[in-house]
Each structure stands twice: as structure tokens, then as C-alpha cells.
Design a protein around this motif. Sequence first.
Motif, PDB file in Angstrom:
ATOM      1  N   LYS A  98       0.846  -1.195   0.000  1.00  0.00           N
ATOM      2  CA  LYS A  98       0.000   0.000   0.000  1.00  0.00           C
ATOM      3  C   LYS A  98       0.878   1.240   0.000  1.00  0.00           C
ATOM      4  O   LYS A  98       2.018   1.207   0.453  1.00  0.00           O
ATOM      5  CB  LYS A  98      -0.895   0.017   1.244  1.00  0.00           C
ATOM      6  N   ARG A 100       0.690   5.568   0.981  1.00  0.00           N
ATOM      7  CA  ARG A 100      -0.082   6.561   1.731  1.00  0.00           C
ATOM      8  C   ARG A 100      -0.404   7.728   0.799  1.00  0.00           C
ATOM      9  O   ARG A 100       0.473   8.276   0.149  1.00  0.00           O
ATOM     10  CB  ARG A 100       0.688   7.051   2.955  1.00  0.00           C
ATOM     11  N   THR A 101      -1.687   8.106   0.758  1.00  0.00           N
ATOM     12  CA  THR A 101      -2.117   9.217  -0.075  1.00  0.00           C
ATOM     13  C   THR A 101      -1.824  10.536   0.623  1.00  0.00           C
ATOM     14  O   THR A 101      -1.476  10.567   1.803  1.00  0.00           O
ATOM     15  CB  THR A 101      -3.625   9.131  -0.366  1.00  0.00           C
ATOM     16  N   GLU A 105      -4.494   8.465   3.917  1.00  0.00           N
ATOM     17  CA  GLU A 105      -5.146   7.148   3.851  1.00  0.00           C
ATOM     18  C   GLU A 105      -4.259   6.172   3.093  1.00  0.00           C
ATOM     19  O   GLU A 105      -3.412   6.576   2.295  1.00  0.00           O
ATOM     20  CB  GLU A 105      -6.503   7.289   3.160  1.00  0.00           C
ATOM     21  N   TRP A 106      -4.477   4.872   3.342  1.00  0.00           N
ATOM     22  CA  TRP A 106      -3.706   3.847   2.653  1.00  0.00           C
ATOM     23  C   TRP A 106      -4.419   3.417   1.385  1.00  0.00           C
ATOM     24  O   TRP A 106      -5.596   3.055   1.417  1.00  0.00           O
ATOM     25  CB  TRP A 106      -3.471   2.643   3.553  1.00  0.00           C
ATOM     26  N   LYS A 107      -3.700   3.440   0.266  1.00  0.00           N
ATOM     27  CA  LYS A 107      -4.216   3.018  -1.039  1.00  0.00           C
ATOM     28  C   LYS A 107      -3.562   1.684  -1.406  1.00  0.00           C
ATOM     29  O   LYS A 107      -2.337   1.577  -1.421  1.00  0.00           O
ATOM     30  CB  LYS A 107      -3.879   4.065  -2.100  1.00  0.00           C
TER      31      LYS A 107
END
Length: 147
Positions: A98, A100-101, A105-107
Motif C-alpha cells: 500500500k 499513503r495518499t 489514507e492507505w491506497k
Amino acid sequence: MILEGFEIENFSCIKHLVVENLPPTGVIVLHGPNGTGKSSILEALRACLMDNKSTSKALARGFPKNSSDKPRVTITFRAGGTTWKIMKQFNSKESTLKSRTAAGEWKLETADPTEAHERTRQLAGGSDSTLGLAQLLWLTQAEFHLP
């Protein structure tokens, strides 16, 4: 690549360990009596970042004794201006990478174990030691000899 933190579960003698907010510069030193898990921490980090796909059974030493629990290692790190999180549940097909945006948030980048492994190795510097994890000295006790 800068290590920010990690979580290790069911790896060798480590039942559960969480380390967060590691300093981005300086030297990180592990110390303690024999048999407390110092080498196991390094083995878990190396296996997650560089050595083993989550489906690998080559980590027999990392599996806890007298237990059917599978080792799980999650590492948060910075590379290329982005914060990443790799999670590998060993001896399974469960593995995620993942990013981090900007919103924090985790993408999910990939849940394919092979792709997560290869992309993480690239982010960690691949086989070029000049690009790898700058905070850890990848030496085991058997490799280090004083003159």
C-alpha cells in the motif's frame, strides 16, 4: 529508503512486536541478552523487504516452534518521496503493498504476492546495496569478524 516502523507476529521467538516512529536519521542499535529476538527482528525485516515471497516455505527458522501460526511481518517505510506499507503473511498467498495518499489514507497498490514482493525489493534498492535500507547494517553475527 527510510524505515518508519514495523510489526512482527509469530516470527521465530517473537509472538508480537510493534515498533513505530523510528527516527529518519542516525543509527538504530538493537541490544539485549542472547535469545531475546534481536536476530529474529533483522531476519523478519530482511525476509519481508528483500528475501522471501509470502508464499515461500524457505523461512522454516522463522516459524514459531510448537505452533501452527504463520509469521506475519508488516513494514512501513519511505522511498521516492512516498510512504509505503508492505505486509507479508508467510506460507500463504496473503501479501499487500500500500501507499499513503496525500490525505493520509492507505491506497492498495497490489495484493498479488509476487508483484508486492518485486515492487518492495525495487523500492528497497534491489540488489544494489547503495540504494538499500540506510538505517540497518545487514550483518548477522556469523558474518561479522573483528580483525
